[in-house]
Design a protein around this motif. Structure first.
Motif, PDB file in Angstrom:
ATOM      1  N   SER A 124       0.826  -1.211   0.000  1.00  0.00           N
ATOM      2  CA  SER A 124       0.000   0.000   0.000  1.00  0.00           C
ATOM      3  C   SER A 124       0.859   1.260   0.000  1.00  0.00           C
ATOM      4  O   SER A 124       0.534   2.249  -0.673  1.00  0.00           O
ATOM      5  CB  SER A 124      -0.929  -0.008   1.217  1.00  0.00           C
ATOM      6  N   TRP A 127       2.139   1.777  -3.525  1.00  0.00           N
ATOM      7  CA  TRP A 127       1.127   2.310  -4.423  1.00  0.00           C
ATOM      8  C   TRP A 127       0.724   3.729  -4.037  1.00  0.00           C
ATOM      9  O   TRP A 127       0.335   4.525  -4.910  1.00  0.00           O
ATOM     10  CB  TRP A 127      -0.080   1.377  -4.457  1.00  0.00           C
ATOM     11  N   LYS A 128       0.805   4.074  -2.783  1.00  0.00           N
ATOM     12  CA  LYS A 128       0.543   5.450  -2.382  1.00  0.00           C
ATOM     13  C   LYS A 128       1.567   6.387  -2.997  1.00  0.00           C
ATOM     14  O   LYS A 128       1.245   7.516  -3.406  1.00  0.00           O
ATOM     15  CB  LYS A 128       0.579   5.546  -0.857  1.00  0.00           C
ATOM     16  N   TRP A 129       2.811   5.925  -3.099  1.00  0.00           N
ATOM     17  CA  TRP A 129       3.857   6.699  -3.765  1.00  0.00           C
ATOM     18  C   TRP A 129       3.652   6.719  -5.274  1.00  0.00           C
ATOM     19  O   TRP A 129       3.770   7.773  -5.914  1.00  0.00           O
ATOM     20  CB  TRP A 129       5.226   6.123  -3.418  1.00  0.00           C
ATOM     21  N   SER A 132       0.911   9.160  -6.263  1.00  0.00           N
ATOM     22  CA  SER A 132       1.002  10.514  -5.733  1.00  0.00           C
ATOM     23  C   SER A 132       0.738  11.532  -6.837  1.00  0.00           C
ATOM     24  O   SER A 132       1.262  11.424  -7.953  1.00  0.00           O
ATOM     25  CB  SER A 132       2.381  10.750  -5.122  1.00  0.00           C
ATOM     26  N   LEU A 153      -5.618   9.568  -5.119  1.00  0.00           N
ATOM     27  CA  LEU A 153      -6.146   9.222  -3.806  1.00  0.00           C
ATOM     28  C   LEU A 153      -6.786  10.403  -3.089  1.00  0.00           C
ATOM     29  O   LEU A 153      -7.341  10.229  -2.003  1.00  0.00           O
ATOM     30  CB  LEU A 153      -5.027   8.633  -2.944  1.00  0.00           C
ATOM     31  N   GLN A 234      -5.653  -1.778   2.365  1.00  0.00           N
ATOM     32  CA  GLN A 234      -5.277  -0.780   1.364  1.00  0.00           C
ATOM     33  C   GLN A 234      -6.038   0.527   1.558  1.00  0.00           C
ATOM     34  O   GLN A 234      -5.503   1.612   1.293  1.00  0.00           O
ATOM     35  CB  GLN A 234      -5.462  -1.326  -0.055  1.00  0.00           C
ATOM     36  N   MET A 238      -3.652   3.660   2.217  1.00  0.00           N
ATOM     37  CA  MET A 238      -3.505   4.488   1.032  1.00  0.00           C
ATOM     38  C   MET A 238      -4.319   5.774   1.096  1.00  0.00           C
ATOM     39  O   MET A 238      -3.967   6.769   0.456  1.00  0.00           O
ATOM     40  CB  MET A 238      -3.899   3.689  -0.218  1.00  0.00           C
ATOM     41  N   THR A 239      -5.426   5.780   1.814  1.00  0.00           N
ATOM     42  CA  THR A 239      -6.268   6.973   1.880  1.00  0.00           C
ATOM     43  C   THR A 239      -6.379   7.471   3.310  1.00  0.00           C
ATOM     44  O   THR A 239      -6.281   6.692   4.262  1.00  0.00           O
ATOM     45  CB  THR A 239      -7.677   6.688   1.327  1.00  0.00           C
TER      46      THR A 239
END
Length: 298
Positions: A124, A127-129, A132, A153, A234, A238-239
């Motif tokens: 996670s 994927w957050k990176w 971005s 996101l 996730q 992620m959020t």
């Protein structure tokens, strides 16, 4: 059967049965009892003092009559509609590729499975990176072809598709290997006969592969639906606060928040039992519908 043999069987089964009773059956029953109260998870049970107060079906009525539950359910269905067709398509495509025999195929199979072994926390964060809006590689790649990428996101429209992409990356290796096992169980004589008759690849795929792979597809769909309703890590990582305007709020995420952030354990338990009923109904429906498209006589 002799009593000595029955006793031996009983002694071997006793540890597993005891574990099942203590860690599964009793907690399940206890969670239902909690769902009928307003227990906060902190105060001791004291019937004389009225702690916790018995609410009956009050928690269930409050959940089902509130706008939040239906928003969460809508978000979950949105995730399912995006996730399941894509995970099936990508898993089948990967399985077909991995079913070919060429040098180094074992290495490729291991590489496909690596995301499955990765923890959801690490995946996670990756994927957050990647998603971005400021420095993410995904938007950088889109800019090369003249597309301005969204704030994935932070955008209520794109937050859930971002979660879906991460989920597909994480799960595809697992399901593709299951599909691969199904493909390798198909008799190659069917393909040889079809080639002699001049059938194209697509014709062989739709007339032979998909029908004979349908039991595996059915199993994968059952697991995918259950996993979709249990969407949690996730979303949490992620959020922020379940996405913009609650765009990524999910059932398990709400259960966690109500139980361990708002200390409404009875309310959270009611949410979990509603989730159980939803998953049970969907599973029964899938088992009923599988008679129309699953073929076990391959």
């Amino acid at each position: 059967m002799k009593w000595s043999k029955r006793l031996t069987i009983f002694l071997f089964l006793l540890p597993s049965c005891a574990g099942l009773l203590v860690f599964s059956i009793i907690p399940i029953f206890y969670s239902f009892v909690i769902s009928l109260t307003d227990w906060n998870g902190l105060n001791a049970w004291d019937a004389a003092a009225g702690v916790p107060a018995f609410r009956g079906m009050g928690n269930y009525a409050e959940i089902l009559s509130g706008a939040e539950f239906w928003r969460v359910l809508r978000n979950t269905f949105y995730y399912i509609v995006l996730y399941i067709p894509l995970i099936l398509i990508f898993s089948i495509a990967a399985a077909v590729l991995l079913n070919n025999a060429f040098r180094g195929m074992g290495v490729y199979r291991v590489l496909f499975f690596i995301p499955v072994l990765t923890s959801w926390v690490a995946g996670s964060l990756i994927w957050k990176w990647l998603l971005s809006a400021e420095y993410g590689p995904v938007n950088e790649l889109l800019s090369f072809v003249g597309i301005q990428g969204p704030a994935w996101l932070q955008d209520p429209t794109w937050a859930m598709p971002g979660i879906v992409m991460a989920s597909i990356w994480k799960d595809m290796g697992f399901f593709s290997l299951i599909m691969l096992g199904g493909l390798q169980g198909i008799n190659p004589n069917y393909y040889e006969a079809a080639q002699i008759d001049g059938a194209s690849f697509w014709r062989r795929f739709t007339a032979i592969t998909l029908p004979l792979l349908s039991p595996v597809l059915f199993f994968v769909m059952i697991i995918c639906v259950i996993n979709s309703f249990q969407l949690f890590p996730q979303v949490m990582i992620m959020t922020t606060d379940a996405g913009p305007f609650g765009a990524t709020q999910a059932m398990v995420e709400r259960i966690y928040k109500y139980a361990f952030k708002y200390y409404k354990m009875g309310y959270a338990s009611s949410f979990s039992w509603i989730l159980f009923v939803i998953i049970f109904v969907f599973t029964v429906v899938q088992f009923r519908l599988q008679k129309k498209w699953v073929h076990y006589d391959g």
